[in-house]
Design a protein around this motif. Structure first.
Motif, PDB file in Angstrom:
ATOM      1  N   ILE A  67       1.144   0.635  -9.801  1.00  0.00           N
ATOM      2  CA  ILE A  67       1.952  -0.439 -10.365  1.00  0.00           C
ATOM      3  C   ILE A  67       2.428  -1.362  -9.247  1.00  0.00           C
ATOM      4  N   LEU A  68       2.406  -2.658  -9.516  1.00  0.00           N
ATOM      5  CA  LEU A  68       2.989  -3.611  -8.573  1.00  0.00           C
ATOM      6  C   LEU A  68       3.994  -4.454  -9.343  1.00  0.00           C
ATOM      7  N   GLN A  69       5.263  -4.244  -9.045  1.00  0.00           N
ATOM      8  CA  GLN A  69       6.328  -5.027  -9.652  1.00  0.00           C
ATOM      9  C   GLN A  69       6.616  -6.215  -8.749  1.00  0.00           C
ATOM     10  N   MET A  70       6.552  -7.411  -9.322  1.00  0.00           N
ATOM     11  CA  MET A  70       6.728  -8.628  -8.540  1.00  0.00           C
ATOM     12  C   MET A  70       7.892  -9.432  -9.090  1.00  0.00           C
ATOM     13  N   ASN A  71       8.868  -9.702  -8.244  1.00  0.00           N
ATOM     14  CA  ASN A  71      10.047 -10.468  -8.629  1.00  0.00           C
ATOM     15  C   ASN A  71      10.152 -11.719  -7.763  1.00  0.00           C
ATOM     16  N   SER A  72      10.975 -12.653  -8.219  1.00  0.00           N
ATOM     17  CA  SER A  72      11.224 -13.894  -7.469  1.00  0.00           C
ATOM     18  C   SER A  72       9.909 -14.547  -7.059  1.00  0.00           C
ATOM     19  N   LEU A  73       9.014 -14.672  -7.981  1.00  0.00           N
ATOM     20  CA  LEU A  73       7.683 -15.187  -7.668  1.00  0.00           C
ATOM     21  C   LEU A  73       7.734 -16.648  -7.245  1.00  0.00           C
ATOM     22  N   LYS A  74       6.831 -16.980  -6.330  1.00  0.00           N
ATOM     23  CA  LYS A  74       6.746 -18.322  -5.769  1.00  0.00           C
ATOM     24  C   LYS A  74       5.354 -18.896  -6.044  1.00  0.00           C
ATOM     25  N   PRO A  75       5.219 -20.212  -6.032  1.00  0.00           N
ATOM     26  CA  PRO A  75       3.889 -20.792  -6.232  1.00  0.00           C
ATOM     27  C   PRO A  75       2.843 -20.251  -5.248  1.00  0.00           C
ATOM     28  N   GLU A  76       3.268 -19.943  -4.034  1.00  0.00           N
ATOM     29  CA  GLU A  76       2.322 -19.424  -3.045  1.00  0.00           C
ATOM     30  C   GLU A  76       1.872 -17.992  -3.336  1.00  0.00           C
ATOM     31  N   ASP A  77       2.459 -17.354  -4.340  1.00  0.00           N
ATOM     32  CA  ASP A  77       1.981 -16.038  -4.773  1.00  0.00           C
ATOM     33  C   ASP A  77       0.792 -16.157  -5.716  1.00  0.00           C
ATOM     34  N   THR A  78       0.443 -17.372  -6.104  1.00  0.00           N
ATOM     35  CA  THR A  78      -0.693 -17.588  -6.988  1.00  0.00           C
ATOM     36  C   THR A  78      -1.970 -17.083  -6.329  1.00  0.00           C
ATOM     37  N   ALA A  79      -2.672 -16.194  -7.019  1.00  0.00           N
ATOM     38  CA  ALA A  79      -3.885 -15.581  -6.463  1.00  0.00           C
ATOM     39  C   ALA A  79      -4.475 -14.639  -7.511  1.00  0.00           C
ATOM     40  N   ILE A  98       0.824  -1.188   0.000  1.00  0.00           N
ATOM     41  CA  ILE A  98       0.000   0.000   0.000  1.00  0.00           C
ATOM     42  C   ILE A  98       0.865   1.248   0.000  1.00  0.00           C
ATOM     43  N   VAL A  99       0.351   2.302  -0.616  1.00  0.00           N
ATOM     44  CA  VAL A  99       0.953   3.630  -0.542  1.00  0.00           C
ATOM     45  C   VAL A  99      -0.062   4.518   0.166  1.00  0.00           C
ATOM     46  N   THR A 100       0.327   5.062   1.298  1.00  0.00           N
ATOM     47  CA  THR A 100      -0.613   5.858   2.078  1.00  0.00           C
ATOM     48  C   THR A 100      -0.777   7.248   1.476  1.00  0.00           C
ATOM     49  N   SER A 101      -1.720   7.989   2.013  1.00  0.00           N
ATOM     50  CA  SER A 101      -1.977   9.339   1.526  1.00  0.00           C
ATOM     51  C   SER A 101      -0.744  10.227   1.682  1.00  0.00           C
ATOM     52  N   GLY A 102       0.083   9.921   2.672  1.00  0.00           N
ATOM     53  CA  GLY A 102       1.298  10.700   2.892  1.00  0.00           C
ATOM     54  C   GLY A 102       2.487  10.213   2.090  1.00  0.00           C
ATOM     55  N   GLY A 103       2.271   9.154   1.303  1.00  0.00           N
ATOM     56  CA  GLY A 103       3.356   8.631   0.477  1.00  0.00           C
ATOM     57  C   GLY A 103       4.176   7.535   1.122  1.00  0.00           C
ATOM     58  N   SER A 104       3.803   7.097   2.307  1.00  0.00           N
ATOM     59  CA  SER A 104       4.528   6.010   2.963  1.00  0.00           C
ATOM     60  C   SER A 104       4.175   4.681   2.303  1.00  0.00           C
ATOM     61  N   LEU A 105       5.155   3.784   2.286  1.00  0.00           N
ATOM     62  CA  LEU A 105       4.956   2.467   1.695  1.00  0.00           C
ATOM     63  C   LEU A 105       4.864   1.422   2.794  1.00  0.00           C
ATOM     64  N   TRP A 106       4.019   0.428   2.563  1.00  0.00           N
ATOM     65  CA  TRP A 106       3.903  -0.689   3.493  1.00  0.00           C
ATOM     66  C   TRP A 106       3.768  -1.963   2.687  1.00  0.00           C
ATOM     67  N   TYR A 107       4.467  -3.003   3.140  1.00  0.00           N
ATOM     68  CA  TYR A 107       4.412  -4.297   2.471  1.00  0.00           C
ATOM     69  C   TYR A 107       4.086  -5.395   3.467  1.00  0.00           C
ATOM     70  N   ALA A 108       3.314  -6.369   3.007  1.00  0.00           N
ATOM     71  CA  ALA A 108       3.122  -7.573   3.798  1.00  0.00           C
ATOM     72  C   ALA A 108       4.451  -8.316   3.879  1.00  0.00           C
ATOM     73  N   ASP A 109       4.631  -9.082   4.938  1.00  0.00           N
ATOM     74  CA  ASP A 109       5.887  -9.820   5.096  1.00  0.00           C
ATOM     75  C   ASP A 109       6.187 -10.690   3.873  1.00  0.00           C
ATOM     76  N   ALA A 110       5.144 -11.283   3.308  1.00  0.00           N
ATOM     77  CA  ALA A 110       5.337 -12.181   2.165  1.00  0.00           C
ATOM     78  C   ALA A 110       5.805 -11.439   0.921  1.00  0.00           C
ATOM     79  N   ALA A 111       5.573 -10.130   0.876  1.00  0.00           N
ATOM     80  CA  ALA A 111       5.908  -9.348  -0.310  1.00  0.00           C
ATOM     81  C   ALA A 111       7.190  -8.535  -0.142  1.00  0.00           C
ATOM     82  N   ARG A 112       7.544  -8.228   1.085  1.00  0.00           N
ATOM     83  CA  ARG A 112       8.679  -7.341   1.339  1.00  0.00           C
ATOM     84  C   ARG A 112       9.972  -7.926   0.771  1.00  0.00           C
ATOM     85  N   GLY A 113      10.685  -7.106   0.030  1.00  0.00           N
ATOM     86  CA  GLY A 113      11.948  -7.542  -0.561  1.00  0.00           C
ATOM     87  C   GLY A 113      11.796  -8.127  -1.955  1.00  0.00           C
ATOM     88  N   ARG A 114      10.585  -8.487  -2.336  1.00  0.00           N
ATOM     89  CA  ARG A 114      10.357  -9.066  -3.663  1.00  0.00           C
ATOM     90  C   ARG A 114       9.429  -8.212  -4.522  1.00  0.00           C
TER      91      ARG A 114
END
Length: 115
Positions: free
Chosen positions: A79-91, A50-66
């Motif tokens: 935009i959501l750029q997704m790298n190093s995708l895993k089968p558990e990212d299927t959704a 998520i990008v907050t109204s103030g411009g701060s970024l937040w990531y779920a643990d499963a997404a952080r770093g990737r």
């Protein structure tokens, strides 16, 4: 009326990358909170980034770093750029925008990570 339309989903092998885009139209503001959720089969919808109204970024643990979330105020795109995708990212991935306290969702785009 605010409309969100996702694109960029598809089938990718583990370790691959995908970039999701969310085109937005209607009465929106640059300070809106924007983000991405996903829902896997049999599971509840969960927040990815998520990008907050103030411009701060937040990531779920499963997404952080990737995953990287970007907001282009010139085009009102998310935009959501997704790298190093895993089968558990299927959704199904959903674009989200909060406009003056009201939540809006896109129709979703399927992401499948499989060999």
């Amino acid at each position: 009326q605010v409309q969100l339309v996702e694109s960029g989903g598809g089938l990718v092998q583990p370790g691959g990358s995908l970039t999701l885009s969310c085109a937005t139209s209607g009465r929106i503001f640059s300070f809106d909170t924007t983000g991405w959720y996903r829902q896997a089969p049999g599971k509840q919808r969960e927040l990815v980034a998520i990008v907050t109204s103030g411009g701060s970024l937040w990531y779920a643990d499963a997404a952080r770093g990737r995953f990287t979330i970007l907001r282009d105020n010139a085009t009102n795109a998310s935009i959501l750029q997704m790298n190093s995708l895993k089968p558990e990212d299927t959704a199904v991935y959903y674009c989200y925008r909060n406009v003056l306290g009201r939540a809006y969702w896109g129709q979703g785009t399927q992401v499948t990570v499989s060999p």
